[in-house]
Motif scaffolding. Structure first.
Motif, PDB file in Angstrom:
ATOM      1  N   LEU A 150      -5.545   8.806   0.562  1.00 16.55           N
ATOM      2  CA  LEU A 150      -4.777   7.972  -0.360  1.00 16.55           C
ATOM      3  C   LEU A 150      -3.709   7.195   0.388  1.00 16.55           C
ATOM      4  N   GLN A 151      -3.011   6.370  -0.391  1.00 17.60           N
ATOM      5  CA  GLN A 151      -1.944   5.568   0.184  1.00 17.60           C
ATOM      6  C   GLN A 151      -0.979   6.443   0.977  1.00 17.60           C
ATOM      7  N   SER A 152      -0.628   6.013   2.168  1.00 13.36           N
ATOM      8  CA  SER A 152       0.281   6.743   3.053  1.00 13.36           C
ATOM      9  C   SER A 152      -0.277   8.108   3.458  1.00 13.36           C
ATOM     10  N   ALA A 172      -0.895  10.925   2.155  1.00 10.55           N
ATOM     11  CA  ALA A 172      -0.628  12.110   1.337  1.00 10.55           C
ATOM     12  C   ALA A 172      -0.810  13.426   2.086  1.00 10.55           C
ATOM     13  N   LEU A 173      -0.136  13.555   3.229  1.00 12.08           N
ATOM     14  CA  LEU A 173      -0.131  14.847   3.924  1.00 12.08           C
ATOM     15  C   LEU A 173       0.827  15.784   3.196  1.00 12.08           C
ATOM     16  N   PHE A 174       0.534  17.095   3.258  1.00  5.75           N
ATOM     17  CA  PHE A 174       1.407  18.059   2.585  1.00  5.75           C
ATOM     18  C   PHE A 174       2.718  18.172   3.364  1.00  5.75           C
ATOM     19  N   GLU A 216       8.131   7.944   2.007  1.00  8.26           N
ATOM     20  CA  GLU A 216       8.484   6.567   2.319  1.00  8.26           C
ATOM     21  C   GLU A 216       9.371   5.930   1.244  1.00  8.26           C
ATOM     22  N   ASP A 264       4.576  14.864  -5.494  1.00 10.82           N
ATOM     23  CA  ASP A 264       3.649  13.747  -5.621  1.00 10.82           C
ATOM     24  C   ASP A 264       2.287  14.247  -6.127  1.00 10.82           C
ATOM     25  N   ARG A 301      -0.451  12.975  -6.061  1.00 10.99           N
ATOM     26  CA  ARG A 301      -1.554  12.684  -5.139  1.00 10.99           C
ATOM     27  C   ARG A 301      -1.823  13.847  -4.200  1.00 10.99           C
ATOM     28  N   LEU A 302      -0.742  14.612  -3.876  1.00 14.73           N
ATOM     29  CA  LEU A 302      -0.936  15.776  -3.009  1.00 14.73           C
ATOM     30  C   LEU A 302      -1.815  16.798  -3.707  1.00 14.73           C
ATOM     31  N   VAL A 353      -5.446  15.563  -3.581  1.00 12.67           N
ATOM     32  CA  VAL A 353      -6.052  15.778  -2.271  1.00 12.67           C
ATOM     33  C   VAL A 353      -6.395  17.253  -2.088  1.00 12.67           C
ATOM     34  N   LEU A 367       6.371  23.120  -3.156  1.00 10.64           N
ATOM     35  CA  LEU A 367       7.069  21.839  -3.065  1.00 10.64           C
ATOM     36  C   LEU A 367       8.163  21.730  -4.128  1.00 10.64           C
TER      37      LEU A 367
END
Lengths: 364, 294
Positions: free
Chosen positions: A82-84, A86-88, B19, B187, B189-190, B193, B212
């Motif tokens: 995904l965008q950037s 998405a590392l934990f 970011e 997030d 998105r995490l 994933v 988190l």
């Protein structure tokens, strides 16, 4: 239906006021499909549906030949980037990768992760936290993490969208090389044409939840199926005219007092007198100081007065008045040598196979 | 009402976001001298307003009277009860508050805003009013109190259970809000994933989401504990006995006057401050904000 790769077989999904409509796609082993579309076209929802986060109302999804339509994301074997990336953030680079090695004990997973990082030339990053990594390092860790789960399909959702152009170019090249070597099929969602041109074997274009055109990348870019797609793909010249039968029996495209040579059209489209749109990419137009050759069926030769010109660094676009407005694109050096200046009259040559006709359409 | 924690918490949340743009403050021009002077004048008033009474309090009792108070078994047991009660109240708040915080952060459902407002309600209920309301439900003839006593022999009126219930009632909004901010900062998105990497939904919750959100949850725990240990109004009505430290101090003040109350007050203050510092340290060490690199 291909045994490997991905197949979408009439996938439909309703999500509130949004809907995916009858998606059909096939991607073979090692192929990269770039899914293009404006914001809100449904690219991300399509990707999420393939990953298993939405259950389609109709249709089937096959990954590596397996019907995964009813499977949850964790059993689909897809690698999601995904965008950037998405590392934990609470795990080190090696621990991030170790998450991908499921079903092994902690030590084994950790060792496997470090071995995989070494293959990506990133063993020195193993203990680093993601927030201390550069975008390029993040991409490598994210690819390693996805690869660790032995995916049968990669899904990329605008991974480069937060990056500056230079970084984006570098990471795109690295990714293209990685995908070529891994031979794992991939879908890459973007609205950046460059991504499509560099990465794609196939391109599919989405609009309002449906795929409006798909095919080999070069083919889609050269032959958009409708004016809307041509606009989206940035075709510089969309000419509003009609097909006319010349005395010699050939069809030509009449626009602004000129008649452009066109490649032979399929019988269904080849009807004289019909209104049509011609798509011509600016890069296909050749400019010269004098009309080069006598008229022939292979190209149209025109003269035009230069209306304006714009420098794009290494390239230069020139707008001509040939009785209609024609945009040409040439190398900055060629423009200089031709001594182009507004008001000057130059010759333009358009190969007939560069004139893509959309019959029966008119510009809105 | 969601505004309690907001500034610090919002900033924390933005630091967690990957970011995130640099904080606006970094770009703002430095304030003019006149503005600074006026701001510092008021800031000084505020600091004096907080510190003066506390310093005066600490400076008042002699060492001997402090030693005597510390040796007083009534005071010691009141302090112990306050500690245990607040710890249990914080645990209870976490147990019932964290799931609600998760729902508020992660789902949209009809009446969500109302639910959030209900969770904040104890903040604007005067504490004696809360105590009376709790007494009516948890008292011997109350809706909960009567069956609890009949079925489990559990009595709220005048018991540790009553202390915990009164403390939890006034403190639980801090848990819900801090934990919610913690979850909101994760997030999604995490989590997606993580699913594609092979984790089921429960494993994602345990290995990704909760770690988190741990900073927010731990912050909520510390705030809840601090709020609980300082509660007087609701506790004094639902459970005057067994006496918590604030109730004990109040009683000393009424029966023997200021001098006797002061020593006990200093001891409670010292205990509260020590725990506050300890918790802050704990939150930073055990559950640092993700995104702040090690």
């Amino acid at each position: 239906m291909s045994a490997r790769g991905l197949a979408l077989d009439g996938v439909s999904l309703r999500l509130g006021s949004f809907a995916l409509r009858d998606l059909r796609l096939e991607i073979g082993t090692g192929e990269v499909l770039v899914l293009l579309g404006a914001n809100g076209a449904g690219k991300s929802v399509c990707l999420e549906t393939i990953a298993g986060f939405h259950r389609p109302d109709a249709g089937r999804i096959l990954i590596g030949g397996r019907d995964v339509t009813a499977e949850p994301p964790e059993r689909r074997r897809v690698g999601l980037l995904l965008q950037s990336f998405a590392l934990f953030p609470h795990l080190s680079a090696a621990e991030n990768v170790a998450v991908g090695f499921r079903g092994r004990n902690h030590r084994e997973a950790r060792r496997a992760a470090e071995a995989l990082l070494a293959r990506f030339g990133a063993e020195h990053l193993a203990r680093r936290r993601p927030q201390l990594l550069s975008p390029g390092e993040k991409q490598r860790i994210a690819l390693a993490r996805a690869l660790a789960s032995r995916p049968e399909l990669f899904l990329f959702d605008e991974p480069f969208s937060a990056l500056d152009m230079e970084t984006r170019d570098a990471l795109r090249d690295e990714l293209a090389e990685f995908l070529r070597r891994s031979q794992i099929p991939a879908i890459f969602v973007t609205h950046d044409h460059t991504d499509a041109l560099v990465l794609a074997d196939q391109v599919a274009i989405m609009e309002r939840g449906g795929i409006v055109q798909s095919g080999r990348a070069a083919e889609v870019f050269a032959r958009p199926a409708a004016t809307g797609i041509a606009r989206f793909l940035g075709v510089e010249n969309l000419l509003d005219g009609r097909l006319e039968q010349a005395p010699d029996g050939r069809l030509r495209f009449a626009v602004g007092g000129a008649a452009l040579e066109v490649a032979p059209l399929p019988a269904s489209a080849a009807r004289a007198g019909r209104p049509a749109i011609a798509c011509i990419r600016a890069g296909e137009v050749r400019l010269g100081r004098h009309r080069a050759a006598p008229p022939d069926a292979g190209a149209s030769h025109l003269e035009g007065r230069i209306l304006s010109q714009r420098s794009l660094g290494p390239l230069c676009t020139v707008t001509l008045d040939c009785g209609f407005r024609l945009v040409a694109c040439l190398m900055a050096r060629d423009a200089r040598e031709l001594g182009l200046a507004p008001g000057a009259v130059v010759a333009a040559q358009i190969p007939s196979d560069a004139v893509h006709i959309l019959p029966g359409e008119a510009l809105g | 009402m969601a505004g309690i924690l907001s500034d610090a918490a919002v900033q924390e949340a933005s630091e967690v976001a990957p970011e995130a743009p640099p904080p606006v403050a970094g770009l703002a021009p430095p304030p003019a001298l006149g503005v600074l002077l006026v701001a510092w004048l008021f800031a000084g008033l505020l600091l004096a307003f907080i510190l003066l009474p506390l310093l005066q309090l600490v400076a008042t009792p002699s060492l001997a009277s402090l030693r005597r108070a510390a040796g007083d078994t009534d005071i010691a047991s009141a302090l112990g009860l306050s500690l245990i009660g607040a710890a249990l109240a914080a645990l209870l708040s976490a147990t019932i508050g964290v799931p609600l915080a998760y729902l508020l952060a992660r789902t949209r459902f009809p009446g969500r805003a109302t639910v959030a407002a209900i969770a904040d309600l104890p903040l604007c209920v005067p504490h004696t009013v809360a105590g009376i309301a709790l007494l009516m439900v948890f008292g011997r003839r109350g809706l909960v109190g009567r069956p609890a006593e009949a079925l489990f022999g559990l009595q709220f009126w005048g018991s540790l259970a009553g202390v915990v219930v009164a403390m939890a009632f006034v403190a639980v909004p801090y848990m819900v809000n801090a934990a919610r901010i913690g979850f909101e900062a994760v997030d999604p998105r995490l989590e997606k994933v993580a699913r594609t990497l092979g984790m089921g939904p429960w494993e994602v919750l345990l290995r990704i989401t909760l770690p988190l959100a741990a900073h927010g949850i731990a912050t909520g725990f510390a705030l809840t504990f601090a709020r609980a240990i300082s509660e007087f109004g609701a506790v004094v009505i639902l459970a005057y006995y067994p006496m918590t430290a604030p109730v004990r101090i109040y009683e000393l003040f009424l029966r023997f006057g200021l001098d006797d109350a002061v020593a006990a007050a200093v001891l409670l203050l010292a205990l509260s401050l020590a725990l506050f510092v300890l918790f802050r340290h704990f939150v930073q060490r055990v559950a640092p904000m993700p995104g702040i690199g090690r």
